[in-house]
Write an enzyme that holds these catalytic residues in place. Structure first.
Site, mmCIF file in Angstrom:
data_model
loop_
_atom_site.group_PDB
_atom_site.id
_atom_site.type_symbol
_atom_site.label_atom_id
_atom_site.label_comp_id
_atom_site.label_asym_id
_atom_site.label_seq_id
_atom_site.Cartn_x
_atom_site.Cartn_y
_atom_site.Cartn_z
ATOM 1 N N HIS A 292 -22.247 20.323 -0.416
ATOM 2 C CA HIS A 292 -23.446 20.239 -1.263
ATOM 3 C C HIS A 292 -24.017 18.841 -1.413
ATOM 4 O O HIS A 292 -25.055 18.658 -2.043
ATOM 5 C CB HIS A 292 -23.165 20.818 -2.655
ATOM 6 C CG HIS A 292 -22.305 19.937 -3.518
ATOM 7 N ND1 HIS A 292 -20.934 19.958 -3.482
ATOM 8 C CD2 HIS A 292 -22.623 18.995 -4.438
ATOM 9 C CE1 HIS A 292 -20.449 19.085 -4.351
ATOM 10 N NE2 HIS A 292 -21.455 18.469 -4.935
HETATM 11 C C1 UD1 Z 1 -25.164 18.019 -8.956
HETATM 12 C C2 UD1 Z 1 -24.670 16.602 -9.184
HETATM 13 C C3 UD1 Z 1 -23.485 16.318 -8.282
HETATM 14 C C4 UD1 Z 1 -22.388 17.377 -8.449
HETATM 15 C C5 UD1 Z 1 -22.989 18.760 -8.276
HETATM 16 C C6 UD1 Z 1 -21.943 19.789 -8.594
HETATM 17 C C7 UD1 Z 1 -26.386 14.946 -9.803
HETATM 18 C C8 UD1 Z 1 -27.240 13.835 -9.337
HETATM 19 N N1 UD1 Z 1 -25.726 15.642 -8.865
HETATM 20 O O1 UD1 Z 1 -25.618 18.111 -7.615
HETATM 21 O O2 UD1 Z 1 -22.939 15.050 -8.627
HETATM 22 O O3 UD1 Z 1 -21.408 17.149 -7.470
HETATM 23 O O4 UD1 Z 1 -24.090 18.928 -9.187
HETATM 24 O O5 UD1 Z 1 -22.264 21.031 -8.064
HETATM 25 O O6 UD1 Z 1 -26.318 15.188 -10.981
HETATM 26 N N2 UD1 Z 1 -30.083 24.788 -7.855
HETATM 27 C C9 UD1 Z 1 -30.258 26.138 -8.035
HETATM 28 N N3 UD1 Z 1 -29.590 26.741 -9.061
HETATM 29 C C10 UD1 Z 1 -28.768 26.069 -9.907
HETATM 30 C C11 UD1 Z 1 -28.613 24.693 -9.718
HETATM 31 C C12 UD1 Z 1 -29.278 24.050 -8.690
HETATM 32 O O7 UD1 Z 1 -30.977 26.791 -7.286
HETATM 33 O O8 UD1 Z 1 -28.182 26.688 -10.819
HETATM 34 C C13 UD1 Z 1 -30.766 24.139 -6.717
HETATM 35 C C14 UD1 Z 1 -32.131 23.543 -7.097
HETATM 36 O O9 UD1 Z 1 -33.007 23.729 -6.020
HETATM 37 C C15 UD1 Z 1 -31.827 22.061 -7.242
HETATM 38 C C16 UD1 Z 1 -30.704 21.850 -6.239
HETATM 39 O O10 UD1 Z 1 -29.949 23.058 -6.254
HETATM 40 O O11 UD1 Z 1 -32.947 21.261 -6.978
HETATM 41 C C17 UD1 Z 1 -29.797 20.692 -6.583
HETATM 42 O O12 UD1 Z 1 -29.327 20.788 -7.911
HETATM 43 P P1 UD1 Z 1 -28.988 19.472 -8.767
HETATM 44 O O13 UD1 Z 1 -28.368 19.835 -10.044
HETATM 45 O O14 UD1 Z 1 -30.164 18.569 -8.812
HETATM 46 O O15 UD1 Z 1 -27.956 18.710 -7.856
HETATM 47 P P2 UD1 Z 1 -26.620 19.240 -7.190
HETATM 48 O O16 UD1 Z 1 -26.756 19.135 -5.719
HETATM 49 O O17 UD1 Z 1 -26.255 20.543 -7.768
HETATM 50 N N1 UDP Z 2 -16.122 25.738 -7.591
HETATM 51 C C1 UDP Z 2 -16.202 27.080 -7.946
HETATM 52 N N2 UDP Z 2 -16.939 27.916 -7.147
HETATM 53 C C2 UDP Z 2 -17.568 27.489 -6.019
HETATM 54 C C3 UDP Z 2 -17.468 26.117 -5.673
HETATM 55 C C4 UDP Z 2 -16.744 25.272 -6.486
HETATM 56 O O1 UDP Z 2 -15.618 27.502 -8.959
HETATM 57 O O2 UDP Z 2 -18.214 28.311 -5.343
HETATM 58 C C5 UDP Z 2 -15.348 24.833 -8.460
HETATM 59 C C6 UDP Z 2 -14.227 24.094 -7.754
HETATM 60 O O3 UDP Z 2 -13.041 24.861 -7.772
HETATM 61 C C7 UDP Z 2 -14.127 22.807 -8.558
HETATM 62 C C8 UDP Z 2 -15.567 22.540 -8.963
HETATM 63 O O4 UDP Z 2 -16.226 23.806 -8.892
HETATM 64 O O5 UDP Z 2 -13.346 23.011 -9.714
HETATM 65 C C9 UDP Z 2 -16.191 21.562 -8.013
HETATM 66 O O6 UDP Z 2 -17.569 21.555 -8.205
HETATM 67 P P1 UDP Z 2 -18.596 20.991 -7.127
HETATM 68 O O7 UDP Z 2 -17.991 21.017 -5.775
HETATM 69 O O8 UDP Z 2 -19.868 21.715 -7.338
HETATM 70 O O9 UDP Z 2 -18.838 19.497 -7.626
HETATM 71 P P2 UDP Z 2 -18.077 18.110 -7.406
HETATM 72 O O10 UDP Z 2 -16.654 18.297 -7.748
HETATM 73 O O11 UDP Z 2 -18.287 17.682 -5.995
HETATM 74 O O12 UDP Z 2 -18.791 17.185 -8.331
#
Ligand code: UD1
Ligand code: UDP
Length: 388
Positions: A233
């Site tokens: 991601h």
């Molecule tokens: C965010 C965090 C990242 C973390 C990740 C965990 C920041 C800058 N990034 O990244 O550090 O590792 O969460 O998963 O805060 N979207 C949906 N539905 C949702 C959420 C997001 O469709 O419920 C889509 C939207 O198009 C959005 C994109 O995902 O623009 C990215 O979401 P965003 O929360 O901005 O960043 P993440 O990549 O999720």
């Molecule tokens: N996770 C989950 N379902 C998924 C992907 C991740 O429950 O489909 C959990 C995973 O086990 C871990 C956390 O979400 O506990 C990690 O989140 P993510 O990878 O989104 O973010 P990061 O750790 O990179 O910030």
């Protein structure tokens, strides 16, 4: 004591649970005056599978407030959160604000608290990738330098903070002792405490329940150690089409079953790839799924032969379960997992990914470094003893 907890993104719901549980247990035991925790969800993640499922599965109370901020550019999203959190903190007047990890929700909560001079605690402090292209790196550095209490998950994190000038460090950076009898005080500037990792607490707290409840292996028709597990991601891997294509090409060429729960960001980027490439992803060895809940994920991780990921949390969970991990990034914050031989950092070059996925062997080394499963209790204890 009144605490406002700020969460908003998937991993934060998990990181916050051990602290919430410790608060609930303390209140039930009636050992002192009651602690009120107000859980604030910024709304950064909002799909059912990215948010609500965790509140249902982990038995934490629903957020008291959901700010409903949603997706947007970094500046816009952070600003929306900041404005609303400020208003909420002015109304609630908490003794502590707790923020978790390194997302935009983290830095927004930190800025709101420090500007109102409300004591701020950062859980998962001191993590560094030393890569300023990652949005998380700005969020971590800024949040750490706003915080009064910096709860580190590892000794490496403590050392990173020492190098940035933090000098008020409990126990010389060693994990504080389990009897919690030291009462740290904040008179000497921000206090750094190695409490262990709340994600490790969560794995210990939920692994058994996950094995009892999850039917994910049967549902997917896979056997223990008969598949690889992947998640991707990071913007670097999703928003640069060449990197995304390289990663997917490697998954295809590995040939073994790859279970791939897809983050919504990644699903959007895969949909935008060219049609010819996308046609290779149909009826192949890669099983694309919607994001899964935490209990299913724990079972998928524990039973995987190997994990391919750019997730911070999943690198650690692979290590906790003793599953080899191939990290699809140029660097990692979790260097203990690499030093112990359970994690290799490969980036996006397909030949490297394939080689490690096929040939990496579990090492013989001991696993440790992330505490003893009581990070939540240590955090609560320190918060109680550090009230100004
Ligand atoms: C965010 C965090 C990242 C973390 C990740 C965990 C920041 C800058 N990034 O990244 O550090 O590792 O969460 O998963 O805060 N979207 C949906 N539905 C949702 C959420 C997001 O469709 O419920 C889509 C939207 O198009 C959005 C994109 O995902 O623009 C990215 O979401 P965003 O929360 O901005 O960043 P993440 O990549 O999720
Ligand atoms: N996770 C989950 N379902 C998924 C992907 C991740 O429950 O489909 C959990 C995973 O086990 C871990 C956390 O979400 O506990 C990690 O989140 P993510 O990878 O989104 O973010 P990061 O750790 O990179 O910030």
């Amino acid at each position: 004591m009144k605490i406002v907890t700020i969460v908003g993104a998937r991993p934060q719901f998990i990181k916050a649970v051990p602290v919430s549980r410790a608060i609930r247990k303390y209140n039930q035991e009636g050992r002192g005056s009651q602690i009120t925790e107000i859980m604030v969800h910024t709304g950064q993640h909002y799909d059912y599978g990215m948010s609500q499922v965790f509140f249902e599965e982990l038995g934490i109370s629903e957020p008291h407030v959901n700010l409903g901020v949603g997706s947007g550019s970094h500046g816009w999203q952070t600003a929306q959160m900041l404005m609303q959190i400020e208003e909420l903190l002015l109304a609630e007047k908490p003794d502590w604000v707790i923020v978790y990890g390194d997302t935009n929700s983290t830095v927004a909560g930190a800025l709101a608290a420090v500007k109102l001079q409300i004591p701020l605690a950062h859980v998962e402090a001191g993590l560094r990738s030393f890569n300023r292209e990652m949005p998380e790196e700005h969020n971590r550095v800024l949040t750490d330098h706003c915080s009064d209490l910096l709860f580190c998950p590892t000794q490496t994190a403590v050392q990173n903070l020492q190098k940035e000038g933090f000098s008020n460090i409990v126990n010389n950076g060693q994990l504080v002792d389990t009897c919690f009898n030291r009462s740290p005080i904040t008179d000497h500037g921000p206090l750094v405490v190695n409490v262990g990792d709340t994600m490790y607490d969560a794995v210990l707290q939920f692994s058994e329940i996950a094995c009892q409840r999850s039917t994910v292996l049967q549902d997917l028709g896979v056997k223990s150690k008969g598949y690889l597990l992947a998640t991707v991601h990071r913007p670097y891997n999703t928003d640069i089409p060449e990197n995304l294509r390289n990663i997917l090409t490697a998954f295809l060429e590995i040939g073994e079953p790859v279970i791939f729960p897809i983050h919504p960001r990644t699903r959007q980027r895969i949909a935008a790839l060219d049609g010819l490439f996308k046609s290779q992803l149909e009826n192949c060895n890669v099983e694309f799924l919607d994001p899964v809940g935490y209990l299913d994920m724990l079972v998928l991780e524990r039973n995987a032969r190997l994990i391919l990921t750019d997730s911070g949390g999943m690198q650690k969970e692979a290590y906790f379960f003793g599953v080899p991990c191939v990290t699809l990034r140029p660097e990692t914050e979790w260097i203990e997992t690499v030093q112990a031989g359970w994690n290799v950092v490969v980036g996006t070059e397909p030949s490297l990914i394939i080689d490690k996925a096929l040939n990496m062997q579990p090492p013989q080394s001991e696993r440790g470094a992330f505490g003893d499963g009581y990070a939540g209790e240590r955090i609560l204890h320190t918060l109680k003893n550090s009230l100004p």
